[in-house]
Scaffold this motif. Sequence first.
Motif, PDB file in Angstrom:
ATOM      1  N   PHE A 108       0.840  -1.200   0.000  1.00 37.85           N
ATOM      2  CA  PHE A 108       0.000   0.000   0.000  1.00 37.85           C
ATOM      3  C   PHE A 108       0.872   1.246   0.000  1.00 37.85           C
ATOM      4  CE2 PHE A 108      -2.177   3.379   2.451  1.00 37.85           C
ATOM      5  CZ  PHE A 108      -3.196   3.642   1.551  1.00 37.85           C
ATOM      6  N   ALA A 109       0.667   2.112  -0.972  1.00 36.65           N
ATOM      7  CA  ALA A 109       1.292   3.446  -1.030  1.00 36.65           C
ATOM      8  C   ALA A 109       2.809   3.382  -0.926  1.00 36.65           C
ATOM      9  CB  ALA A 109       0.715   4.352   0.060  1.00 36.65           C
ATOM     10  N   THR A 147       4.935   7.667   8.420  1.00 34.11           N
ATOM     11  CA  THR A 147       4.588   8.991   7.915  1.00 34.11           C
ATOM     12  C   THR A 147       3.806   8.808   6.625  1.00 34.11           C
ATOM     13  OG1 THR A 147       6.479  10.122   8.912  1.00 34.11           O
ATOM     14  CG2 THR A 147       5.469  11.169   7.010  1.00 34.11           C
ATOM     15  N   PHE A 148       2.681   9.471   6.534  1.00 29.25           N
ATOM     16  CA  PHE A 148       1.799   9.329   5.375  1.00 29.25           C
ATOM     17  C   PHE A 148       1.677  10.684   4.691  1.00 29.25           C
ATOM     18  CE2 PHE A 148      -2.600   8.788   3.549  1.00 29.25           C
ATOM     19  CZ  PHE A 148      -2.230   7.837   2.602  1.00 29.25           C
ATOM     20  N   VAL A 149       1.958  10.705   3.404  1.00 32.33           N
ATOM     21  CA  VAL A 149       1.955  11.940   2.624  1.00 32.33           C
ATOM     22  C   VAL A 149       0.827  11.872   1.600  1.00 32.33           C
ATOM     23  CG1 VAL A 149       3.282  13.447   1.093  1.00 32.33           C
ATOM     24  CG2 VAL A 149       4.455  12.158   2.905  1.00 32.33           C
ATOM     25  N   ILE A 150       0.005  12.917   1.550  1.00 39.77           N
ATOM     26  CA  ILE A 150      -1.021  13.050   0.522  1.00 39.77           C
ATOM     27  C   ILE A 150      -0.696  14.288  -0.304  1.00 39.77           C
ATOM     28  CG2 ILE A 150      -3.477  13.185   0.007  1.00 39.77           C
ATOM     29  CD1 ILE A 150      -4.066  12.260   2.843  1.00 39.77           C
ATOM     30  N   ASP A 151      -0.319  14.082  -1.546  1.00 43.07           N
ATOM     31  CA  ASP A 151      -0.015  15.178  -2.467  1.00 43.07           C
ATOM     32  C   ASP A 151      -1.255  15.392  -3.329  1.00 43.07           C
ATOM     33  OD1 ASP A 151       0.855  16.843  -4.517  1.00 43.07           O
ATOM     34  OD2 ASP A 151       2.843  15.929  -4.634  1.00 43.07           O
ATOM     35  N   ILE A 157      -0.262   9.289  -2.957  1.00 43.20           N
ATOM     36  CA  ILE A 157      -0.188   8.928  -1.546  1.00 43.20           C
ATOM     37  C   ILE A 157       1.099   8.144  -1.341  1.00 43.20           C
ATOM     38  CG2 ILE A 157      -2.648   8.988  -1.023  1.00 43.20           C
ATOM     39  CD1 ILE A 157      -2.661   5.909  -1.452  1.00 43.20           C
ATOM     40  N   CYS A 158       1.812   8.454  -0.263  1.00 44.45           N
ATOM     41  CA  CYS A 158       3.117   7.846  -0.007  1.00 44.45           C
ATOM     42  C   CYS A 158       3.186   7.474   1.464  1.00 44.45           C
ATOM     43  CB  CYS A 158       4.257   8.815  -0.325  1.00 44.45           C
ATOM     44  SG  CYS A 158       4.010   9.834  -1.811  1.00 44.45           S
ATOM     45  N   LEU A 299       2.876  10.015  12.193  1.00 41.57           N
ATOM     46  CA  LEU A 299       2.094   9.246  13.156  1.00 41.57           C
ATOM     47  C   LEU A 299       2.979   8.409  14.069  1.00 41.57           C
ATOM     48  CD1 LEU A 299      -0.841   8.226  10.798  1.00 41.57           C
ATOM     49  CD2 LEU A 299      -0.672  10.184  12.344  1.00 41.57           C
ATOM     50  N   GLY A 300       3.951   9.071  14.687  1.00 42.16           N
ATOM     51  CA  GLY A 300       4.774   8.435  15.695  1.00 42.16           C
ATOM     52  C   GLY A 300       4.150   8.568  17.072  1.00 42.16           C
ATOM     53  N   ALA A 301       4.990   8.487  18.110  1.00 38.78           N
ATOM     54  CA  ALA A 301       4.484   8.558  19.484  1.00 38.78           C
ATOM     55  C   ALA A 301       3.862   9.916  19.791  1.00 38.78           C
ATOM     56  CB  ALA A 301       5.622   8.264  20.461  1.00 38.78           C
TER      57      ALA A 301
END
Length: 313
Positions: A108-109, A147-151, A157-158, A299-301
């Motif tokens: 996924f991504a 870490t999720f990137v939406i361009d 999506i990465c 989306l870490g601690a």
Amino acid sequence: MYVSLALLLLLAGPAVFRAAQQWSSGASQQDHVAATAQQSNVTTDGLSCSRFEWDSDKTVMKVPISLDGKLYWYQLDTGADVVIPYGSIKHEGWSARGSAVRIPNVRFAGMFFPSILGYPNKDMPLDPSNPTDPKGTVGLELLIGHTFVIDFPKRRICLLERADLPESLTHEADWSPAEIRHGKLFVDVALNGQKLDGILYDTGSSSDALCVDLSLWKEATGRSGTKDATTHTSGQSWGRELEIIGAPASGELKIGKHVYQRPLMTTVPAQPEVYRTEYRAQGLLGNALFAGSIIILDLGAHPSFGIIDSRPR
């Protein structure tokens, strides 16, 4: 615990689908972002990503996901807490884990997972004749720890290891504190000068700018209700037809250094306290304000929500 997840399968995310006009409104609203949030020419070129697609109304983000070697289109819904396959079709290679299923070999991504858990929703209808119709939902759980990137301009999506986010993106992003509570990602915002800590980010509500419970809507817009709302639309929430009303905020929405002047706020009068009662929230932040932006979920601690305004490129 799965007891709480089972309830959320029925409410998988607070998404309400409606006409695409609110995305267009949100895109125009982004033109009024204050100058303190400067545009950037950084890029997601070179990252390992997937391309997402919009549905015909530009309300649903359809993302490709490979499950045990088979490619599907799912909806990206950060308002849902887990991965949710739709329907009751049995899949070879998937194995039961109580009410969940173990799904091997997931891509996924740009990221690979040896296995994940999915929580089927057998009541969601499927259209086998339409291969691009979403066959499930990708919720927040798959993204946590990464870490999720939406361009949005490039429809990418990465999903990355947190240490692999390029420094150019890290430095250019306007970061706001965030927190994961009850399976939702809450982002610190200020509305009309008042700080709110109960606004969750929901890609399943892409056509919304800011959708809130009725009492907050009245307070923030200065409107009394349906009669003096400036927009009236209808939508569906898990098969139920609902009226959605909207009006501009009387002031500004601030996310980090980004200031959105008088964003369109919506509410569902038939569900006046749905966010408080179902999600322990005040409302949701959709994607309508971010049509020209790169959004980064770290989306870490200690989660953070990043915004980069992109020049045409």
